[in-house]
Design an enzyme around this catalytic site. Structure first.
Site, PDB file in Angstrom:
ATOM      1  N   THR A 134     116.933  -8.927 -34.817  1.00 16.75           N
ATOM      2  CA  THR A 134     115.629  -8.419 -34.370  1.00 16.75           C
ATOM      3  C   THR A 134     115.692  -7.834 -32.956  1.00 16.75           C
ATOM      4  O   THR A 134     116.550  -8.224 -32.156  1.00 16.75           O
ATOM      5  CB  THR A 134     114.606  -9.586 -34.385  1.00 16.75           C
ATOM      6  OG1 THR A 134     113.445  -9.213 -33.665  1.00 16.75           O
ATOM      7  CG2 THR A 134     115.165 -10.835 -33.703  1.00 16.75           C
ATOM      8  N   ASP A 135     114.736  -6.954 -32.654  1.00 14.76           N
ATOM      9  CA  ASP A 135     114.637  -6.423 -31.286  1.00 14.76           C
ATOM     10  C   ASP A 135     114.097  -7.473 -30.314  1.00 14.76           C
ATOM     11  O   ASP A 135     114.160  -7.287 -29.099  1.00 14.76           O
ATOM     12  CB  ASP A 135     113.757  -5.162 -31.248  1.00 14.76           C
ATOM     13  CG  ASP A 135     112.325  -5.384 -31.740  1.00 14.76           C
ATOM     14  OD1 ASP A 135     111.979  -6.510 -32.158  1.00 14.76           O
ATOM     15  OD2 ASP A 135     111.539  -4.408 -31.706  1.00 14.76           O
ATOM     16  N   GLU A 136     113.566  -8.596 -30.858  1.00 15.91           N
ATOM     17  CA  GLU A 136     112.939  -9.588 -29.972  1.00 15.91           C
ATOM     18  C   GLU A 136     113.957 -10.288 -29.079  1.00 15.91           C
ATOM     19  O   GLU A 136     113.591 -10.918 -28.086  1.00 15.91           O
ATOM     20  CB  GLU A 136     112.122 -10.604 -30.790  1.00 15.91           C
ATOM     21  CG  GLU A 136     111.085  -9.888 -31.634  1.00 15.91           C
ATOM     22  CD  GLU A 136     110.020 -10.773 -32.246  1.00 15.91           C
ATOM     23  OE1 GLU A 136     109.737 -11.844 -31.710  1.00 15.91           O
ATOM     24  OE2 GLU A 136     109.457 -10.345 -33.274  1.00 15.91           O
ATOM     25  N   TYR A 160     111.890 -18.504 -31.525  1.00 14.75           N
ATOM     26  CA  TYR A 160     112.434 -17.641 -32.591  1.00 14.75           C
ATOM     27  C   TYR A 160     113.453 -16.662 -32.006  1.00 14.75           C
ATOM     28  O   TYR A 160     114.592 -16.556 -32.488  1.00 14.75           O
ATOM     29  CB  TYR A 160     111.288 -16.873 -33.277  1.00 14.75           C
ATOM     30  CG  TYR A 160     111.765 -15.687 -34.090  1.00 14.75           C
ATOM     31  CD1 TYR A 160     112.555 -15.856 -35.223  1.00 14.75           C
ATOM     32  CD2 TYR A 160     111.441 -14.369 -33.715  1.00 14.75           C
ATOM     33  CE1 TYR A 160     113.012 -14.771 -35.962  1.00 14.75           C
ATOM     34  CE2 TYR A 160     111.880 -13.284 -34.456  1.00 14.75           C
ATOM     35  CZ  TYR A 160     112.669 -13.481 -35.576  1.00 14.75           C
ATOM     36  OH  TYR A 160     113.126 -12.401 -36.303  1.00 14.75           O
ATOM     37  N   LYS A 164     117.548 -16.361 -32.684  1.00 18.86           N
ATOM     38  CA  LYS A 164     118.203 -15.152 -33.212  1.00 18.86           C
ATOM     39  C   LYS A 164     119.252 -14.646 -32.212  1.00 18.86           C
ATOM     40  O   LYS A 164     120.327 -14.189 -32.609  1.00 18.86           O
ATOM     41  CB  LYS A 164     117.169 -14.047 -33.489  1.00 18.86           C
ATOM     42  CG  LYS A 164     116.228 -14.324 -34.637  1.00 18.86           C
ATOM     43  CD  LYS A 164     116.913 -14.468 -35.992  1.00 18.86           C
ATOM     44  CE  LYS A 164     117.479 -13.166 -36.519  1.00 18.86           C
ATOM     45  NZ  LYS A 164     118.003 -13.315 -37.909  1.00 18.86           N
TER      46      LYS A 164
HETATM   47  P1  NAD Z   1     111.102 -14.149 -44.292  1.00 22.98           P
HETATM   48  O1  NAD Z   1     110.635 -15.316 -43.503  1.00 22.98           O
HETATM   49  O2  NAD Z   1     110.136 -13.371 -45.119  1.00 22.98           O
HETATM   50  O3  NAD Z   1     112.280 -14.605 -45.278  1.00 22.98           O
HETATM   51  C1  NAD Z   1     113.293 -15.481 -44.896  1.00 22.98           C
HETATM   52  C2  NAD Z   1     113.967 -15.979 -46.155  1.00 22.98           C
HETATM   53  O4  NAD Z   1     115.039 -16.857 -45.784  1.00 22.98           O
HETATM   54  C3  NAD Z   1     113.053 -16.771 -47.089  1.00 22.98           C
HETATM   55  O5  NAD Z   1     113.237 -16.357 -48.428  1.00 22.98           O
HETATM   56  C4  NAD Z   1     113.505 -18.210 -46.906  1.00 22.98           C
HETATM   57  O6  NAD Z   1     113.311 -19.021 -48.068  1.00 22.98           O
HETATM   58  C5  NAD Z   1     114.983 -18.006 -46.600  1.00 22.98           C
HETATM   59  N1  NAD Z   1     115.564 -19.146 -45.864  1.00 22.98           N
HETATM   60  C6  NAD Z   1     115.042 -19.771 -44.775  1.00 22.98           C
HETATM   61  N2  NAD Z   1     115.849 -20.762 -44.392  1.00 22.98           N
HETATM   62  C7  NAD Z   1     116.922 -20.752 -45.223  1.00 22.98           C
HETATM   63  C8  NAD Z   1     118.105 -21.521 -45.317  1.00 22.98           C
HETATM   64  N3  NAD Z   1     118.351 -22.528 -44.463  1.00 22.98           N
HETATM   65  N4  NAD Z   1     118.994 -21.229 -46.291  1.00 22.98           N
HETATM   66  C9  NAD Z   1     118.747 -20.219 -47.161  1.00 22.98           C
HETATM   67  N5  NAD Z   1     117.648 -19.476 -47.135  1.00 22.98           N
HETATM   68  C10 NAD Z   1     116.738 -19.723 -46.165  1.00 22.98           C
HETATM   69  O7  NAD Z   1     111.824 -13.225 -43.234  1.00 22.98           O
HETATM   70  P2  NAD Z   1     111.972 -11.631 -43.192  1.00 22.98           P
HETATM   71  O8  NAD Z   1     110.806 -11.054 -42.481  1.00 22.98           O
HETATM   72  O9  NAD Z   1     112.333 -11.138 -44.528  1.00 22.98           O
HETATM   73  O10 NAD Z   1     113.229 -11.504 -42.210  1.00 22.98           O
HETATM   74  C11 NAD Z   1     114.556 -11.466 -42.736  1.00 22.98           C
HETATM   75  C12 NAD Z   1     115.528 -11.316 -41.580  1.00 22.98           C
HETATM   76  O11 NAD Z   1     115.242 -10.114 -40.866  1.00 22.98           O
HETATM   77  C13 NAD Z   1     115.447 -12.445 -40.564  1.00 22.98           C
HETATM   78  O12 NAD Z   1     116.753 -12.774 -40.165  1.00 22.98           O
HETATM   79  C14 NAD Z   1     114.650 -11.859 -39.415  1.00 22.98           C
HETATM   80  O13 NAD Z   1     115.028 -12.452 -38.203  1.00 22.98           O
HETATM   81  C15 NAD Z   1     115.061 -10.405 -39.485  1.00 22.98           C
HETATM   82  N6  NAD Z   1     114.078  -9.443 -38.980  1.00 22.98           N
HETATM   83  C16 NAD Z   1     112.781  -9.472 -39.438  1.00 22.98           C
HETATM   84  C17 NAD Z   1     111.870  -8.519 -38.971  1.00 22.98           C
HETATM   85  C18 NAD Z   1     110.447  -8.487 -39.470  1.00 22.98           C
HETATM   86  O14 NAD Z   1     109.637  -7.714 -38.960  1.00 22.98           O
HETATM   87  N7  NAD Z   1     110.072  -9.271 -40.473  1.00 22.98           N
HETATM   88  C19 NAD Z   1     112.271  -7.562 -38.027  1.00 22.98           C
HETATM   89  C20 NAD Z   1     113.594  -7.562 -37.585  1.00 22.98           C
HETATM   90  C21 NAD Z   1     114.495  -8.509 -38.080  1.00 22.98           C
HETATM   91  P1  TYD Z   2     103.752 -10.747 -35.858  1.00 26.15           P
HETATM   92  O1  TYD Z   2     103.449 -10.009 -37.116  1.00 26.15           O
HETATM   93  O2  TYD Z   2     103.669 -12.239 -35.870  1.00 26.15           O
HETATM   94  O3  TYD Z   2     105.194 -10.255 -35.383  1.00 26.15           O
HETATM   95  P2  TYD Z   2     105.974 -10.518 -33.970  1.00 26.15           P
HETATM   96  O4  TYD Z   2     105.284 -11.589 -33.232  1.00 26.15           O
HETATM   97  O5  TYD Z   2     107.308 -10.932 -34.448  1.00 26.15           O
HETATM   98  O6  TYD Z   2     105.962  -9.206 -33.272  1.00 26.15           O
HETATM   99  O7  TYD Z   2     102.782 -10.236 -34.723  1.00 26.15           O
HETATM  100  C1  TYD Z   2     102.725  -8.871 -34.362  1.00 26.15           C
HETATM  101  C2  TYD Z   2     101.781  -8.735 -33.192  1.00 26.15           C
HETATM  102  O8  TYD Z   2     100.454  -9.052 -33.631  1.00 26.15           O
HETATM  103  C3  TYD Z   2     102.079  -9.707 -32.071  1.00 26.15           C
HETATM  104  O9  TYD Z   2     101.812  -9.052 -30.818  1.00 26.15           O
HETATM  105  C4  TYD Z   2     101.088 -10.845 -32.280  1.00 26.15           C
HETATM  106  C5  TYD Z   2      99.900 -10.146 -32.889  1.00 26.15           C
HETATM  107  N1  TYD Z   2      99.097 -10.940 -33.851  1.00 26.15           N
HETATM  108  C6  TYD Z   2      97.710 -11.023 -33.706  1.00 26.15           C
HETATM  109  O10 TYD Z   2      97.116 -10.455 -32.782  1.00 26.15           O
HETATM  110  N2  TYD Z   2      97.017 -11.759 -34.626  1.00 26.15           N
HETATM  111  C7  TYD Z   2      97.620 -12.408 -35.654  1.00 26.15           C
HETATM  112  O11 TYD Z   2      96.933 -13.089 -36.454  1.00 26.15           O
HETATM  113  C8  TYD Z   2      99.052 -12.296 -35.795  1.00 26.15           C
HETATM  114  C9  TYD Z   2      99.768 -12.998 -36.917  1.00 26.15           C
HETATM  115  C10 TYD Z   2      99.747 -11.545 -34.878  1.00 26.15           C
END
Ligand code: NAD
Ligand code: TYD
Length: 369
Positions: A134-136, A160, A164
């Protein structure tokens, strides 16, 4: 033909990736490993059921014996690692699981991959560990700061992001020290089908449809870069196909928005769709839009998130120049697609939502605090 182990493949991005990969590379073996936490849902992968190339395994990335036997039995040569605890608010509430899965779980995968791919006589001639991050990890930006590049110093702010960042460092170290063939991608905020309704976009859509307050943290001025999930999947594909071993690639949408602007766009889309569709008005009678009232009436400013990062922005120049990466979905079209998917899949989001967590969120982010 490659044999993939996709960790976290029943989650949001992992399941979109598995569906993308099965269509683009139908001869590849797809072994999905997922612990099916609250965020994992096997139903996301229903389209793959029946394919000879597909196998689902319910298990934990921290289970060394399981990973080892899967890698040997399935002759895995490509790990695409999505499995993680992924929600910042949960990491504030209960950080332990983030360390367990994101740090220790990733280390377990690396350890087994090293043993199977680098230390055995029967190791495959080619292998790759693609780590999805992630970019975070880069921390937060001010209004005039340049966007994150791959050389921006890590400065994670939430549990989080810190977990990461730790996993990214371990991946890097296993390349540098042991020669594991790794690539890492750091992506901005994704949105699209199958995203758990705790993240901003699907949560706001669900609350708008069910007539619940739409909680905007702080003053809503925080900025994120948003990418449609298919564009992320294509970016990961390009990193696997063309990325240099040991390198990291930023993937983004060149698409910065304040949170309040996103929420208002969702409201406008819902108002317009409901005005034109009487069936929707009867399917979602609790939505203000069903009664012709503006969805914006649900917007509620709530107490800010602890340690809330103000702005994320991605400079994806390296991915553009070296991999030919460009996002194809516009924010307008991506948001429309996502909204349509949510409207068509009410049973999915109703089934996955977790009552106890919603209670915690409502207690901690209630209006006016
Ligand atoms: P998500 O929370 O929707 O899915 C995570 C999945 O991992 C789930 O299916 C969960 O059951 C599984 N999981 C959790 N713990 C586990 C374990 N110990 N063993 C096996 N499986 C396990 O997450 P996502 O949004 O799909 O993100 C996927 C990846 O992409 C993550 O690594 C996250 O850090 C990264 N990422 C997400 C975003 C975003 O915007 N969602 C952006 C950049 C990077
Ligand atoms: P989120 O989807 O949780 O992603 P991340 O925190 O990983 O960027 O949140 C996106 C942005 O939206 C973040 O600045 C927090 C804000 N947010 C709200 O204002 N209200 C909400 O209910 C949620 C879930 C997020």
């Amino acid at each position: 033909m490659r044999s993939l182990l996709v960790t976290g493949g029943a989650g949001f991005i992992g399941s979109n990736f598995a569906l993308y990969w099965a269509e683009k590379y139908p001869d590849d073996r797809l072994v999905i490993l997922d612990a099916l936490t609250y965020a994992g849902n096997k139903a996301n992968l229903v389209e793959l059921e029946g394919l000879d190339t597909y196998r689902f395994v319910h298990g934990d990335i921290g289970d060394q014996a399981l990973i080892e036997s899967l890698m040997l039995d399935e002759k895995i040569d490509l790990i695409v690692h999505f499995a993680a605890e992924s929600h910042v608010d949960r990491s504030i509430h209960e950080p332990d699981a983030f360390i367990q899965t994101n740090v220790l779980g990733t280390h377990n995968l690396l350890k087994v991959a090293r043993e199977v791919w680098l230390e055995r006589d029967d190791a495959p001639s080619w292998h790759r560990f693609q780590h999805v991050s992630t970019d975070e990890v880069y921390g937060t930006l001010g209004p005039d700061d340049p966007a994150f590049t791959e050389s921006t110093a890590y400065a994670p702010n939430s549990p989080y992001a810190a977990s990461k960042a730790a996993s990214d460092h371990l991946v890097r170290a296993y390349h540098h020290t042991f020669g594991l063939q790794v690539t890492t991608s750091n992506c901005s905020n994704n949105y699209g089908p199958y995203q758990f309704p705790e993240k901003l976009i699907p949560l706001m859509i669900v609350n708008a449809l069910t007539g619940k307050p739409m909680p905007v943290y702080g003053d809503g001025s925080n900025i994120r870069d948003w990418l449609y999930v298919d564009d992320h999947c294509r970016g990961i594909d390009l990193v696997i196909e063309k990325g240099a071993i040991g390198e990291t690639y930023n993937i983004g949408g060149n698409n910065e928005w304040t949170n309040i602007d996103i929420v208002k766009q969702i409201c406008t889309h819902i108002d317009n769709i409901f005005a034109a569709d009487s069936e929707l008005r009867s399917t979602f009678p609790d939505a203000p839009a069903a009664a012709g009232k503006p969805t914006e009436s649900l917007i509620t400013y709530v107490k800010d998130r602890l340690g809330h990062d103000w702005r994320y922005a991605i400079d994806a120049t390296r991915a553009t120049n070296e991999l030919n990466y460009e996002p194809v979905e516009t924010f307008e079209s991506g948001l429309q697609r996502t909204l349509k998917w949510m409207l068509d899949n009410e049973s999915w989001w109703r089934a996955v939502m977790d009552g106890s967590y919603r209670d915690w969120i409502e207690k901690n982010y209630s209006a006016g605090e």
